[in-house]
Motif scaffolding. Structure first.
Motif, PDB file in Angstrom:
ATOM      1  N   LEU A 149     108.679 -51.542 113.881  1.00  0.00           N
ATOM      2  CA  LEU A 149     109.342 -51.115 112.652  1.00  0.00           C
ATOM      3  C   LEU A 149     108.425 -51.173 111.431  1.00  0.00           C
ATOM      4  CD1 LEU A 149     112.790 -52.915 113.095  1.00  0.00           C
ATOM      5  CD2 LEU A 149     112.203 -50.570 113.733  1.00  0.00           C
ATOM      6  N   MET A 150     107.679 -52.259 111.320  1.00  0.00           N
ATOM      7  CA  MET A 150     106.908 -52.451 110.086  1.00  0.00           C
ATOM      8  C   MET A 150     105.835 -53.528 110.296  1.00  0.00           C
ATOM      9  SD  MET A 150     108.449 -53.238 106.329  1.00  0.00           S
ATOM     10  CE  MET A 150     109.310 -51.658 106.384  1.00  0.00           C
ATOM     11  N   TYR A 151     104.769 -53.381 109.516  1.00  0.00           N
ATOM     12  CA  TYR A 151     103.722 -54.415 109.485  1.00  0.00           C
ATOM     13  C   TYR A 151     103.478 -54.804 108.030  1.00  0.00           C
ATOM     14  CZ  TYR A 151      99.153 -56.634 109.653  1.00  0.00           C
ATOM     15  OH  TYR A 151      98.085 -57.516 109.500  1.00  0.00           O
ATOM     16  N   VAL A 152     103.524 -56.117 107.788  1.00  0.00           N
ATOM     17  CA  VAL A 152     103.271 -56.663 106.464  1.00  0.00           C
ATOM     18  C   VAL A 152     101.987 -57.489 106.563  1.00  0.00           C
ATOM     19  CG1 VAL A 152     104.183 -58.035 104.555  1.00  0.00           C
ATOM     20  CG2 VAL A 152     105.747 -56.745 106.015  1.00  0.00           C
ATOM     21  N   SER A 153     100.974 -57.043 105.876  1.00  0.00           N
ATOM     22  CA  SER A 153      99.684 -57.742 105.938  1.00  0.00           C
ATOM     23  C   SER A 153      99.741 -59.071 105.183  1.00  0.00           C
ATOM     24  CB  SER A 153      98.576 -56.850 105.361  1.00  0.00           C
ATOM     25  OG  SER A 153      98.795 -56.634 103.969  1.00  0.00           O
ATOM     26  N   GLY A 154      98.667 -59.846 105.339  1.00  0.00           N
ATOM     27  CA  GLY A 154      98.615 -61.150 104.658  1.00  0.00           C
ATOM     28  C   GLY A 154      98.615 -61.021 103.156  1.00  0.00           C
ATOM     29  N   SER A 155      98.077 -59.903 102.635  1.00  0.00           N
ATOM     30  CA  SER A 155      98.063 -59.692 101.180  1.00  0.00           C
ATOM     31  C   SER A 155      99.350 -59.076 100.662  1.00  0.00           C
ATOM     32  CB  SER A 155      96.873 -58.788 100.819  1.00  0.00           C
ATOM     33  OG  SER A 155      97.011 -57.518 101.487  1.00  0.00           O
ATOM     34  N   HIS A 164     104.483 -58.747 112.008  1.00  0.00           N
ATOM     35  CA  HIS A 164     105.011 -57.529 112.632  1.00  0.00           C
ATOM     36  C   HIS A 164     106.532 -57.677 112.810  1.00  0.00           C
ATOM     37  CE1 HIS A 164     101.031 -55.892 113.865  1.00  0.00           C
ATOM     38  NE2 HIS A 164     100.697 -57.181 113.920  1.00  0.00           N
ATOM     39  N   TRP A 165     107.229 -56.573 112.537  1.00  0.00           N
ATOM     40  CA  TRP A 165     108.685 -56.521 112.782  1.00  0.00           C
ATOM     41  C   TRP A 165     108.951 -55.525 113.914  1.00  0.00           C
ATOM     42  CZ3 TRP A 165     112.490 -59.589 111.100  1.00  0.00           C
ATOM     43  CH2 TRP A 165     112.275 -60.349 109.960  1.00  0.00           C
ATOM     44  N   PHE A 166     109.787 -55.986 114.886  1.00  0.00           N
ATOM     45  CA  PHE A 166     110.117 -55.160 116.040  1.00  0.00           C
ATOM     46  C   PHE A 166     111.631 -55.141 116.252  1.00  0.00           C
ATOM     47  CE2 PHE A 166     105.684 -55.374 116.996  1.00  0.00           C
ATOM     48  CZ  PHE A 166     105.418 -54.297 117.846  1.00  0.00           C
ATOM     49  N   LEU A 167     112.072 -54.103 116.929  1.00  0.00           N
ATOM     50  CA  LEU A 167     113.487 -53.965 117.325  1.00  0.00           C
ATOM     51  C   LEU A 167     113.560 -53.782 118.826  1.00  0.00           C
ATOM     52  CD1 LEU A 167     116.564 -53.359 117.022  1.00  0.00           C
ATOM     53  CD2 LEU A 167     115.937 -50.975 116.508  1.00  0.00           C
ATOM     54  N   GLN A 168     114.376 -54.637 119.471  1.00  0.00           N
ATOM     55  CA  GLN A 168     114.651 -54.497 120.895  1.00  0.00           C
ATOM     56  C   GLN A 168     116.050 -53.898 121.037  1.00  0.00           C
ATOM     57  OE1 GLN A 168     112.612 -55.398 123.749  1.00  0.00           O
ATOM     58  NE2 GLN A 168     114.171 -54.048 124.608  1.00  0.00           N
ATOM     59  N   GLY A 169     116.074 -52.555 121.219  1.00  0.00           N
ATOM     60  CA  GLY A 169     117.362 -51.866 121.321  1.00  0.00           C
ATOM     61  C   GLY A 169     117.722 -51.548 122.756  1.00  0.00           C
ATOM     62  N   LYS A 170     118.224 -50.340 122.978  1.00  0.00           N
ATOM     63  CA  LYS A 170     118.611 -49.935 124.329  1.00  0.00           C
ATOM     64  C   LYS A 170     117.399 -49.684 125.214  1.00  0.00           C
ATOM     65  CE  LYS A 170     123.037 -47.829 123.078  1.00  0.00           C
ATOM     66  NZ  LYS A 170     123.847 -46.579 123.104  1.00  0.00           N
ATOM     67  N   THR A 195     103.343 -51.465 105.711  1.00  0.00           N
ATOM     68  CA  THR A 195     103.131 -50.222 106.448  1.00  0.00           C
ATOM     69  C   THR A 195     104.375 -49.963 107.304  1.00  0.00           C
ATOM     70  OG1 THR A 195     100.778 -50.725 106.532  1.00  0.00           O
ATOM     71  CG2 THR A 195     101.591 -48.969 107.976  1.00  0.00           C
ATOM     72  N   PRO A 196     105.330 -49.210 106.800  1.00  0.00           N
ATOM     73  CA  PRO A 196     106.548 -48.971 107.594  1.00  0.00           C
ATOM     74  C   PRO A 196     106.333 -47.872 108.627  1.00  0.00           C
ATOM     75  CG  PRO A 196     106.757 -47.903 105.482  1.00  0.00           C
ATOM     76  CD  PRO A 196     105.423 -48.611 105.470  1.00  0.00           C
ATOM     77  N   ALA A 197     106.997 -48.020 109.776  1.00  0.00           N
ATOM     78  CA  ALA A 197     106.941 -46.984 110.807  1.00  0.00           C
ATOM     79  C   ALA A 197     107.814 -45.803 110.419  1.00  0.00           C
ATOM     80  CB  ALA A 197     107.385 -47.562 112.147  1.00  0.00           C
ATOM     81  N   THR A 198     108.931 -46.079 109.757  1.00  0.00           N
ATOM     82  CA  THR A 198     109.829 -45.025 109.279  1.00  0.00           C
ATOM     83  C   THR A 198     110.043 -45.224 107.794  1.00  0.00           C
ATOM     84  OG1 THR A 198     110.943 -45.081 111.423  1.00  0.00           O
ATOM     85  CG2 THR A 198     112.039 -43.872 109.678  1.00  0.00           C
ATOM     86  N   PRO A 199     109.312 -44.508 106.956  1.00  0.00           N
ATOM     87  CA  PRO A 199     109.463 -44.713 105.507  1.00  0.00           C
ATOM     88  C   PRO A 199     110.878 -44.359 105.036  1.00  0.00           C
ATOM     89  CG  PRO A 199     107.446 -43.502 106.012  1.00  0.00           C
ATOM     90  CD  PRO A 199     108.238 -43.563 107.284  1.00  0.00           C
ATOM     91  N   GLY A 200     111.393 -45.199 104.155  1.00  0.00           N
ATOM     92  CA  GLY A 200     112.730 -44.989 103.621  1.00  0.00           C
ATOM     93  C   GLY A 200     113.818 -45.643 104.442  1.00  0.00           C
ATOM     94  N   LYS A 201     113.595 -45.803 105.739  1.00  0.00           N
ATOM     95  CA  LYS A 201     114.600 -46.428 106.597  1.00  0.00           C
ATOM     96  C   LYS A 201     114.523 -47.944 106.499  1.00  0.00           C
ATOM     97  CE  LYS A 201     117.755 -46.537 109.846  1.00  0.00           C
ATOM     98  NZ  LYS A 201     119.102 -46.041 109.650  1.00  0.00           N
ATOM     99  N   HIS A 202     113.298 -48.502 106.502  1.00  0.00           N
ATOM    100  CA  HIS A 202     113.105 -49.948 106.441  1.00  0.00           C
ATOM    101  C   HIS A 202     112.180 -50.276 105.274  1.00  0.00           C
ATOM    102  CE1 HIS A 202     113.905 -48.959 110.710  1.00  0.00           C
ATOM    103  NE2 HIS A 202     114.697 -50.031 110.633  1.00  0.00           N
ATOM    104  N   THR A 203     112.497 -51.348 104.587  1.00  0.00           N
ATOM    105  CA  THR A 203     111.656 -51.886 103.518  1.00  0.00           C
ATOM    106  C   THR A 203     111.440 -53.379 103.778  1.00  0.00           C
ATOM    107  OG1 THR A 203     113.579 -52.303 102.118  1.00  0.00           O
ATOM    108  CG2 THR A 203     112.411 -50.205 101.813  1.00  0.00           C
TER     109      THR A 203
END
Length: 218
Positions: free
Chosen positions: A55-61, A42-48, A65-73
């Motif tokens: 932000l995103m989840y990358v499975s073991g395979s 899992h990727w997270f951002l701690q902002g304000k 699964t991005p939370a905002t498509p196009g913004k994060h890869t």
């Protein structure tokens, strides 16, 4: 889920972070997860905001699964997972971190701080208001001569005018003082004379017809 978010906040505040990155607006950057992932990451951002943002989840395979498509890869290769931020904005500033859940335990990666460069602000030029001087049509006065004793530049006429200017007020003042003294003396001396005259009239001998009659026995 709230308990997981609370634990994430505590863990992020205590996590070891790498030196911060400073990016320009619209720039692209890639962040590497510090551990080898054999499970979903899992990727997270701690902002304000106090709560972390998913932000995103990358499975073991390797499924992303991005939370905002196009913004994060993301990309996964040989157990290494990376996150790419496209078109960096000010709201993307904060602490980025990854974690993995394995055998009911949470494993956190190193925190990476990314911030937007502040544009140098040029100070506004201070404009000073120039006040226009208004010229007044004041009539020019003739220069008056001041009586000052000098050895070479004073003529006889000037000396005479100076003496008149100096002595005329003094003589006039002395005359008025003398006149006032005379008037006060006359008004003061009249009052005692009247008293003295009335006293003399009382002591003056009476006429023969106003005297008391003599004794008739003789």
């Amino acid at each position: 889920m709230k308990l997981l978010g609370f634990l994430l906040v505590i863990r992020v505040s205590a996590a070891i972070s790498s030196p911060p990155r400073w990016l320009n607006e619209g720039e692209k950057t890639t962040i590497q997860c510090s551990f080898v992932a054999d499970e979903g990451v899992h990727w997270f951002l701690q902002g304000k905001d106090p709560m972390p943002k998913s932000l995103m989840y990358v499975s073991g395979s390797g499924r992303i699964t991005p939370a905002t498509p196009g913004k994060h890869t993301a990309k996964k290769s040989a157990g290494k997972v990376s996150l790419t931020i496209n078109d960096f904005k000010k709201e993307d500033s904060g602490k980025y971190y990854c974690f993995m859940v394995k055998n009911m335990a949470i494993k956190f990666g190193r925190t990476t701080e990314v911030y937007l460069k502040e544009k140098p602000t040029t100070p506004k030029p201070t404009t000073t208001r120039t006040t226009e001087k208004t010229t007044l049509n004041i009539p020019a006065y003739e220069e008056t001569t001041i009586c000052r004793p000098s050895e070479s530049a004073v003529t006889n006429k000037d000396e005479l005018s100076c003496h008149i200017v100096i002595w005329a007020p003094l003589a006039g003042g002395a005359f008025f003082l003398l006149l006032a003294l005379i008037i006060v003396s006359i008004s003061y001396c009249r009052r005692p004379r009247r008293r003295r005259c009335q006293h003399q009239l009382r002591n003056r001998p009476k006429a023969e017809e106003f005297r008391k009659p003599t004794n008739s026995y003789y």
